[in-house]
Every structure is written in structure tokens, then in C-alpha cells.
Design a protein around this motif. Structure first.
Motif, mmCIF file in Angstrom:
data_model
loop_
_atom_site.group_PDB
_atom_site.id
_atom_site.type_symbol
_atom_site.label_atom_id
_atom_site.label_comp_id
_atom_site.label_asym_id
_atom_site.label_seq_id
_atom_site.Cartn_x
_atom_site.Cartn_y
_atom_site.Cartn_z
ATOM 1 N N SER A 26 24.657 67.908 -14.398
ATOM 2 C CA SER A 26 24.649 67.321 -15.738
ATOM 3 C C SER A 26 23.371 66.522 -15.959
ATOM 4 N N LEU A 27 23.058 66.307 -17.220
ATOM 5 C CA LEU A 27 21.918 65.464 -17.548
ATOM 6 C C LEU A 27 22.167 64.053 -17.049
ATOM 7 N N SER A 28 21.104 63.410 -16.606
ATOM 8 C CA SER A 28 21.239 62.044 -16.110
ATOM 9 C C SER A 28 21.286 61.063 -17.280
ATOM 10 N N HIS A 29 21.561 59.797 -16.968
ATOM 11 C CA HIS A 29 21.551 58.745 -17.983
ATOM 12 C C HIS A 29 20.523 57.702 -17.560
ATOM 13 N N GLY A 30 19.275 58.166 -17.386
ATOM 14 C CA GLY A 30 18.223 57.323 -16.824
ATOM 15 C C GLY A 30 17.416 56.529 -17.830
ATOM 16 N N LEU A 31 17.699 56.683 -19.117
ATOM 17 C CA LEU A 31 16.967 55.920 -20.126
ATOM 18 C C LEU A 31 17.609 54.562 -20.318
ATOM 19 N N LYS A 32 16.819 53.519 -20.202
ATOM 20 C CA LYS A 32 17.310 52.165 -20.409
ATOM 21 C C LYS A 32 17.249 51.812 -21.898
ATOM 22 N N GLN A 33 17.909 50.741 -22.263
ATOM 23 C CA GLN A 33 17.939 50.338 -23.662
ATOM 24 C C GLN A 33 16.546 50.027 -24.188
ATOM 25 N N ARG A 34 15.679 49.448 -23.341
ATOM 26 C CA ARG A 34 14.311 49.157 -23.792
ATOM 27 C C ARG A 34 13.549 50.447 -24.087
ATOM 28 N N HIS A 35 13.829 51.516 -23.308
ATOM 29 C CA HIS A 35 13.201 52.804 -23.589
ATOM 30 C C HIS A 35 13.639 53.309 -24.958
ATOM 31 N N LEU A 36 14.956 53.298 -25.174
ATOM 32 C CA LEU A 36 15.495 53.842 -26.427
ATOM 33 C C LEU A 36 15.015 53.037 -27.623
ATOM 34 N N SER A 37 14.964 51.728 -27.478
ATOM 35 C CA SER A 37 14.514 50.882 -28.580
ATOM 36 C C SER A 37 13.064 51.181 -28.949
ATOM 37 N N MET A 38 12.218 51.356 -27.939
ATOM 38 C CA MET A 38 10.814 51.614 -28.228
ATOM 39 C C MET A 38 10.581 53.036 -28.713
ATOM 40 N N ILE A 39 11.386 53.995 -28.225
ATOM 41 C CA ILE A 39 11.302 55.367 -28.738
ATOM 42 C C ILE A 39 11.644 55.371 -30.220
ATOM 43 N N ALA A 40 12.675 54.609 -30.584
ATOM 44 C CA ALA A 40 13.062 54.516 -31.993
ATOM 45 C C ALA A 40 11.978 53.851 -32.820
ATOM 46 N N LEU A 342 18.081 78.910 -18.919
ATOM 47 C CA LEU A 342 17.489 77.733 -19.563
ATOM 48 C C LEU A 342 18.347 76.485 -19.399
ATOM 49 N N GLY A 343 19.611 76.671 -19.096
ATOM 50 C CA GLY A 343 20.509 75.528 -19.013
ATOM 51 C C GLY A 343 20.667 74.956 -17.619
ATOM 52 N N ARG A 344 20.013 75.540 -16.634
ATOM 53 C CA ARG A 344 20.177 75.052 -15.265
ATOM 54 C C ARG A 344 19.636 73.640 -15.107
ATOM 55 N N ILE A 345 20.424 72.807 -14.441
ATOM 56 C CA ILE A 345 20.068 71.401 -14.226
ATOM 57 C C ILE A 345 19.709 71.186 -12.768
ATOM 58 N N SER A 346 18.620 70.480 -12.537
ATOM 59 C CA SER A 346 18.220 70.123 -11.183
ATOM 60 C C SER A 346 17.757 68.669 -11.204
ATOM 61 N N GLY A 347 18.435 67.838 -10.423
ATOM 62 C CA GLY A 347 18.093 66.419 -10.417
ATOM 63 C C GLY A 347 18.313 65.744 -11.744
ATOM 64 N N GLY A 348 19.281 66.242 -12.513
ATOM 65 C CA GLY A 348 19.574 65.657 -13.815
ATOM 66 C C GLY A 348 18.630 66.079 -14.919
#
Length: 475
Positions: A26-40, A342-348
């Protein structure tokens, strides 16, 4: 003609607060809130704002402020609708997943693959733009080599881990935000006459040189069309939210701050430019409105400073588009809408999707050299109105899903569309008006027709797949 039933789209990730997903599958959840805030925050600031807005100013004159305000209002409505659905159901496929839930697999297929195509081609375009800046600094070096280098860097970054994408975007966005805030600060000081060596211009450039709308309604229309497409890229934050620590809170915060970001960065900066510089100044188009403004204020090294900022904006867009394209491809495959590889996951990370999106982008770069007048031009025309098609899917999906959420899970309505359903219908009417305006203008008519052809092809393919899947299920 019987309707094919539209099964609900499968979930892409476990619910927030549930058991952690296996990073190998599965996809990882490695983005922190500071990442998401600045991406936005930084996602709204692209190279189109720094450079492409010059052409719009030349067409609309000071009225470009109105054009950006009108298109900005439309984008705010779209982001609010998308935020409502994404906060209720965070997914890396974002609007594609919502379209599938609302309208059926054909809609998710059409919205998702058209957006993947847009992002992959855009990766190549941004690489070309960044390479031109580098060859300006280092004459004699081949453009394609710079594009290949940038592709390699960001492809590798996205292959490693999602947190690498987040870190790059965090610092890229910080630089872009800092640059635009500094520009606005200098501009306000100059407008008020506080900046040393400058006199307050008053309304000289706003009402002189032909008036506020020097080219009449036609100029305003051209400026409006240009401004609409300058806002593309805001959707990435809802894609990234699915891989953040707190998806629902992240989307909600990003959407709620969208209004002031758009007003400040786009409308505010356009107001500063047309107040300080005559819209007839050729430098506005030739070197860009920001460089032209800073040069007019005798800011030392303005051209090179803005070149660095534009380079960062282009590289940021490359990084974000590789990320967005790979996640959209992964989401489509997870819902049975594309090749399983295309959907194969490796290391998230969906590494094959990252590689495929990057290679397709670089192929577009090669086509710009090999077949610039036919194949490459055809690709550019096909992506011309894709973002508007995506917005239509978002609005129609929100109309249907809001009713379903209110009936089945009202607690998930963390973000609510304003004045539902009236403003959703207003947004759809505005999109229809933009399509009509595109059909009226010779330069955008071919883009509209080409994008229409791509959309119809994908819709037919998606509907055929949906019918075949239904037959297999019932047979």
C-alpha cells in the motif's frame, strides 16, 4: 438503452486512525502536516503566474485584475467542492475516485487518465522551460541534457519515498512563497511612495494608456481564458493528502485557506504589476511582468533573481506532476482501470508508475525536437482544456455525492460546499461559459476540439470497459 450499474469505487487506503497498511503493498503515509501545508500554499504559485501572465496583461490591460478575480472565484468554488469530497473520502485518485463513486467507472477512467496525460505532458514542458533558463546561464550546453538531468533527479526522488517528494516541495514552496511575498511588499511600498527613489504612481497606469479595459471585452476574454488555466495544479494537494499523517485535517485546512491564497498571490500581484508598469510596456511580455516591475523600480539584479524563482517554480511543478501522475495511475489500476504493472507498490511507492510517467514526459521532450510542428503541437492542443474537463467532473460528482453523504454519513461532511447546490450550479454555468469563450477564439478553439476528442475517446473506452465488466459479473 439500459444503464450499466455503477459499483462504488474500492477504498484505496485504510481509514484514518485504523491499522497501518503494509508498506510493501500500500501507499505509505510519509507526508507530514508541514509538507501538506506548504504544498497547498506553494501549489498555487506556478511558472504560469511568473511568466505566462505577461501575455494576459498585454491582452486585457489593467482589466487583468478583474479577469484573475473572476477566474479565481471559479477556482475557489471548485476547490471547495473537491475539498468536501476529499475530506469525506481521502484517496490518491482524488476527483477520479469521486467521479467513479458518483457517475460510474467510465467517469473515473475518463477523468483519471485525462489528468494523467495532462500531468505527464506538462512534466516535459516544464523540463523544457527549466532547460532554457539553464542554457541562458550556460550557453552551448544542450537543452535535452538539462531536461534529462532534471528528469533523473525528480524521478529518483519520487522513486525513493514520498517523504522525499514532500521535502523537495516544502523547500521549493517556501522559496516561491518568500519571493512572491517579497515582491508584494516591495510593490506596496512603491505604490504608496514609501520605497526610496520612487514616487507614488496613483492611477496613472490604471486609467491612462487606453483606460482600464483598453481592448474592450475581447481583451478581457483573452485575459480571462489565460488566467483560468494559470490556476492548474491546485488539485495536487488532495492527491497528496491521502499519503499524509492526517488526511482529513490536511484537506480541510488547505481548502479553507485557498481563498486568501488566491486573492493574495494572483489578484494582488496582478494589481501591483498594472499599477506600477504601463500594460503597453513590451518588457511585460518579453521578460515577464515581475521582472519588468522590478526593473522599473531599479531593483538590482531583478532579472536574474526572478530567473532563479521561475526555475524553482518549473522544477517544483516537474516534481509535483511526476508525483501526481504516478499516484493517479496507481489509483486507476487499484480500481481495475489500467495495466496491473503500473499499480505495483514497492516500499510504499508505485515505482513503475513513477518511471512510466517520467519516461512519457521525456518522450514528449524528444517529440518537441523531432516533430515540433505536428505531433508535439497535437499533444499540446489535446491538453489545452483538460483541466476544465476535470473541473466539470468535480462539480457533477459533488452534486451527486453530497446528497448521498447527507443521507448515509453526514458526520463525514467536515468541509461543506457553500450554498449547496446553488453555487455548484453557478460553477458549472461558469465552466460552460468558458467553453463557449474558447470556441469563439481562434487560438483556443483548436485546443477545445482536441481536448474534446481526447475526452470522448477516453469516455468511450471507459464505458466499453464498464459494460464488459458488468457482463462478466452477471454472466
Amino acid at each position: 438503452m439500459s444503464r450499466t450499474p455503477a459499483p462504488p469505487a474500492p477504498a484505496e487506503a485504510p481509514p484514518t486512525g485504523g491499522p497501518a497498511a503494509d508498506p510493501g503493498t500500500s501507499l505509505s503515509h510519509g507526508l507530514k502536516q508541514r509538507h501538506l501545508s506548504m504544498i497547498a500554499l506553494g501549489g498555487v504559485i506556478g511558472a504560469g503566474l511568473f511568466v505566462g501572465s505577461g501575455t494576459a496583461i498585454a491582452a486585457a490591460g489593467p482589466g487583468i485584475v478583474v479577469a484573475y478575480a473572476l477566474s479565481g472565484l471559479l477556482v475557489m468554488l471548485v476547490m471547495r467542492m473537491l475539498g468536501e469530497m476529499s475530506a469525506a473520502n481521502p484517496a490518491s485518485g482524488s476527483f477520479s475516485v469521486h467521479a467513479e463513486r458518483a457517475l460510474g467507472p467510465w467517469a473515473g477512467f475518463t477523468a483519471g487518465w485525462s489528468f494523467w496525460f495532462l500531468l505527464s505532458v506538462a512534466v516535459g514542458l516544464e523540463g523544457i522551460g527549466a532547460a532554457k533558463i539553464m542554457t541562458g546561464w550556460l550557453p552551448g550546453t544542450p537543452e535535452w541534457a538539462w531536461v534529462a538531468l532534471f528528469m533523473l533527479v525528480f524521478c529518483t526522488t519520487n522513486l525513493a519515498a514520498v517523504k522525499n517528494f514532500g521535502e523537495f516541495e516544502f523547500w521549493f514552496a517556501a522559496l516561491k512563497v518568500g519571493a512572491i511575498v517579497l515582491f508584494l511588499g516591495i510593490g506596496v511600498l512603491a505604490i504608496t511612495g514609501v520605497l526610496p527613489g520612487t514616487d507614488a504612481p496613483g492611477t496613472t497606469h490604471l486609467t491612462g494608456d487606453g483606460g482600464f479595459l483598453p481592448n474592450g471585452s475581447e481583451g478581457l476574454i483573452v485575459g480571462l481564458l489565460a488566467s483560468v488555466f494559470a490556476y492548474g495544479g491546485l488539485e495536487t494537494v488532495t492527491i497528496a493528502a491521502a499519503e499524509s499523517e492526517h488526511p482529513v485535517e490536511g484537506v480541510a485546512k488547505a481548502v479553507r485557506t485557498a481563498m486568501w491564497r488566491i486573492a493574495l498571490f494572483y489578484v494582488g500581484s496582478m494589481a501591483v504589476v498594472v499599477t506600477l508598469v504601463p500594460w503597453t510596456d513590451q518588457a511585460v511580455v518579453e521578460v515577464g511582468p515581475y521582472v519588468a516591475t522590478l526593473d522599473a523600480l531599479d531593483i538590482p539584479g531583478a532579472g536574474q533573481i526572478m530567473n532563479v524563482v521561475v526555475l524553482v517554480a518549473l522544477l517544483s511543478a516537474m516534481n509535483a506532476n511526476i508525483y501526481g501522475a504516478s499516484r493517479m495511475a496507481h489509483s486507476l489500476v487499484a480500481r481495475g482501470q489500467g495495466p496491473k504493472a503500473l499499480g505495483r507498490i514497492s516500499g510504499g511507492v508505485p515505482r513503475i508508475a513513477v518511471l512510466t510517467s517520467s519516461v512519457f514526459g521525456f518522450l514528449c521532450v524528444l517529440l518537441s525536437y523531432w516533430r515540433p510542428d505536428d505531433v508535439f503541437a497535437w499533444l499540446l492542443n489535446m491538453i489545452g482544456a483538460v483541466i476544465l474537463v476535470v473541473w466539470v467532473f468535480i462539480a457533477v460528482s459533488q452534486l451527486r455525492l453530497r446528497r448521498r453523504l447527507q443521507r448515509e454519513a453526514p458526520e463525514k461532511l467536515v468541509v461543506r460546499m457553500w450554498a449547496y447546490p446553488y453555487l455548484t450550479w453557478v460553477a458549472l454555468a461558469a465552466m460552460a461559459a468558458v467553453f463557449v469563450l474558447m470556441a469563439r477564439e481562434p487560438d483556443t478553439r483548436i485546443q477545445l476540439l482536441s481536448t474534446g476528442g481526447l475526452t470522448l475517446f477516453l469516455a468511450a473506452a471507459g464505458f466499453t470497459r464498464q459494460r464488459l465488466a458488468a457482463r462478466r459479473t452477471t454472466g
